[in-house]
Design a protein around this motif. Structure first.
Motif, short mmCIF file in Angstrom:
data_model
loop_
_atom_site.label_atom_id
_atom_site.label_comp_id
_atom_site.label_asym_id
_atom_site.label_seq_id
_atom_site.Cartn_x
_atom_site.Cartn_y
_atom_site.Cartn_z
N TRP A 51 12.77 -12.68 45.95
CA TRP A 51 13.44 -13.09 44.81
C TRP A 51 14.31 -14.41 45.23
N LEU A 52 15.33 -14.24 46.16
CA LEU A 52 16.18 -15.23 46.69
C LEU A 52 15.48 -16.55 47.08
N GLY A 53 14.24 -16.28 47.97
CA GLY A 53 13.48 -17.43 48.03
C GLY A 53 13.20 -18.20 47.05
N ASN A 54 12.75 -17.49 45.94
CA ASN A 54 12.35 -18.23 44.56
C ASN A 54 13.48 -18.90 43.84
N GLU A 55 14.58 -18.78 44.34
CA GLU A 55 15.65 -19.43 43.49
C GLU A 55 15.91 -20.87 44.12
N GLY A 56 15.23 -21.34 45.04
CA GLY A 56 15.26 -22.64 45.53
C GLY A 56 16.44 -23.13 46.46
N LYS A 57 16.99 -22.07 47.17
CA LYS A 57 18.20 -22.34 48.00
C LYS A 57 17.58 -23.08 49.17
N ALA A 58 18.51 -24.12 49.48
CA ALA A 58 18.01 -25.08 50.73
C ALA A 58 18.10 -24.35 51.94
N TYR A 59 19.03 -23.40 52.13
CA TYR A 59 19.53 -22.93 53.38
C TYR A 59 18.34 -21.80 54.07
N ILE A 60 17.58 -21.30 53.25
CA ILE A 60 16.40 -20.44 53.53
C ILE A 60 15.35 -21.24 54.04
N GLN A 61 15.18 -21.05 55.37
CA GLN A 61 14.12 -21.60 56.22
C GLN A 61 12.84 -20.82 56.51
N GLN A 62 13.07 -19.59 56.43
CA GLN A 62 11.89 -18.78 56.85
C GLN A 62 12.05 -17.27 56.18
N ILE A 63 10.93 -16.84 55.68
CA ILE A 63 10.97 -15.34 55.08
C ILE A 63 9.94 -14.51 55.78
N ILE A 64 10.24 -13.35 56.30
CA ILE A 64 9.39 -12.33 56.82
C ILE A 64 9.33 -11.18 55.75
N THR A 65 8.06 -10.81 55.24
CA THR A 65 8.34 -9.44 54.27
C THR A 65 7.51 -8.47 55.06
N LEU A 66 7.79 -7.26 55.03
CA LEU A 66 7.23 -6.26 55.62
C LEU A 66 6.70 -5.27 54.29
N ASP A 67 5.50 -5.56 54.03
CA ASP A 67 4.63 -4.85 52.86
C ASP A 67 5.53 -4.57 51.76
N HIS A 68 6.28 -5.72 51.19
CA HIS A 68 6.81 -5.73 49.67
C HIS A 68 5.55 -6.05 48.71
#
Length: 248
Positions: free
Chosen positions: A148-165
Motif C-alpha cells: 500500500w505504501l509502495g503504491n503511494e509513490g514515496k521516493a524513499y522506498i527502494q525495495q519491497i519484500i512481501t511474504l505471501d501477502h
C-alpha cells in the motif's frame, strides 16, 4: 552518537543488540511499539557511510517480535531492522466480510501512515542509517501494508519484500525493486501479483516455495521453511538474478 558508541562496544562482546520502545505519534495520539535490532558490524555505520534500513511489518495477529529469523539475517547483511507493531488494542478488528479490499483499506492506510511517520521520526535520531533508501518487509497483512505504501509513490522506498501477502497489488511503476515470496496453500487475489510479462518488464521477482504454508512464515514455522525464506532473501539482497532465487 554516544548511544551508538555504547552499542558498538556491546557488539564487540558478541551480544545481540535489541532496543525496544514505544514511539509516540502526537498527530494521531498513537503510541507505536517498535523493536530495533542493529547490524552485526555496527562499527561500519557512520554519518558518511550510512548503513541500510529495513522496516518489518508482521502479519495480522502475530507479534512484531516473532520474525527474528528475518531480522537476524538482515542484521548479518548490514541492515538496521525496525520491527513494528501495527495493531493496538484500541484499533477496530481486521474485517473478515464484504469486499476485503474495501473493508480492510483503513487498516492498510493506517499502517502505511505509521511507516511514513517512523521514517521521519527515526531518521532524526539515528543518522548513521539511510532512511532515504528504505526496504519494506512484510508478512501477510504486513505485506499488504508495505505494498500500500509502495503504491503511494514515496521516493524513499527502494525495495519491497512481501511474504505471501494476498490483497494489495504490488507496485508496477518499475521504480521499486520487488521480491514476493509465496507460500503454496492460498492464492493471492486477482491482480495482486504481476503477470509474467509484467514481472519481466518491471524486474519483479516472484518465488513460490513448494509445500510452504501461509501461517508458518514466522518464528513458529518449521526450520526448513524459515531457512528457505532467509536464503532467498539473502540472495535477493546480494543482487542475484530472479532465476537463481527460484533455484535456491
Amino acid at each position: 552518537m554516544k548511544y551508538l558508541k555504547v552499542i558498538a562496544i556491546i557488539i564487540a562482546c558478541c551480544v545481540k543488540i535489541v532496543h525496544a520502545e514505544n514511539i509516540y505519534d502526537e498527530s494521531r495520539d498513537r503510541s507505536i511499539p517498535v523493536e530495533m535490532t542493529f547490524p552485526v558490524e555496527l562499527e561500519k555505520c557512520s554519518v558518511n557511510v550510512k548503513c541500510p534500513v529495513a522496516f518489518l511489518s508482521a502479519g495480522y495477529g502475530v507479534s512484531h517480535i516473532k520474525y527474528t529469523f528475518l531480522s537476524k539475517q538482515l542484521n548479518q547483511l548490514g541492515y538496521l531492522v525496525v520491527a513494528i507493531g501495527h495493531e493496538l488494542p484500541s484499533d477496530p478488528p481486521l474485517s473478515v466480510s464484504g469486499n476485503l479490499y474495501d473493508t480492510r483499506s483503513e487498516n492498510w492506510s493506517r499502517g502505511a501512515e505509521t511507516l511514513d511517520f517512523l521514517k521521519d521520526s527515526l531518521s532524526q535520531r539515528f543518522d548513521q542509517f539511510d532512511f532515504e533508501k528504505l526496504m519494506l518487509v512484510g508478512h501477510s497483512n504486513g505485506g499488504d501494508i508495505s505494498a500500500w505504501l509502495g503504491n503511494e509513490g514515496k521516493a524513499y522506498i527502494q525495495q519491497i519484500i512481501t511474504l505471501d501477502h494476498r490483497r494489495v497489488p504490488l507496485p508496477r511503476d518499475g521504480k521499486i525493486k520487488i521480491l514476493s515470496i509465496r507460500a503454496s496453500d492460498f492464492p493471492a487475489d486477482k491482480g495482486v501479483l504481476p503477470t509474467a510479462s509484467e514481472q519481466k518488464a518491471k524486474g519483479i521477482c516472484i518465488v513460490t516455495i513448494p509445500k510452504a504454508r501461509h501461517n508458518d512464515i514466522t518464528d513458529f514455522g518449521p526450520l526448513w521453511l524459515t531457512d528457505n525464506v532467509t536464503l532467498i532473501m539473502s540472495h535477493y539482497v546480494k543482487g542475484h538474478a530472479c532465476s537463481e532465487l527460484i533455484k535456491a
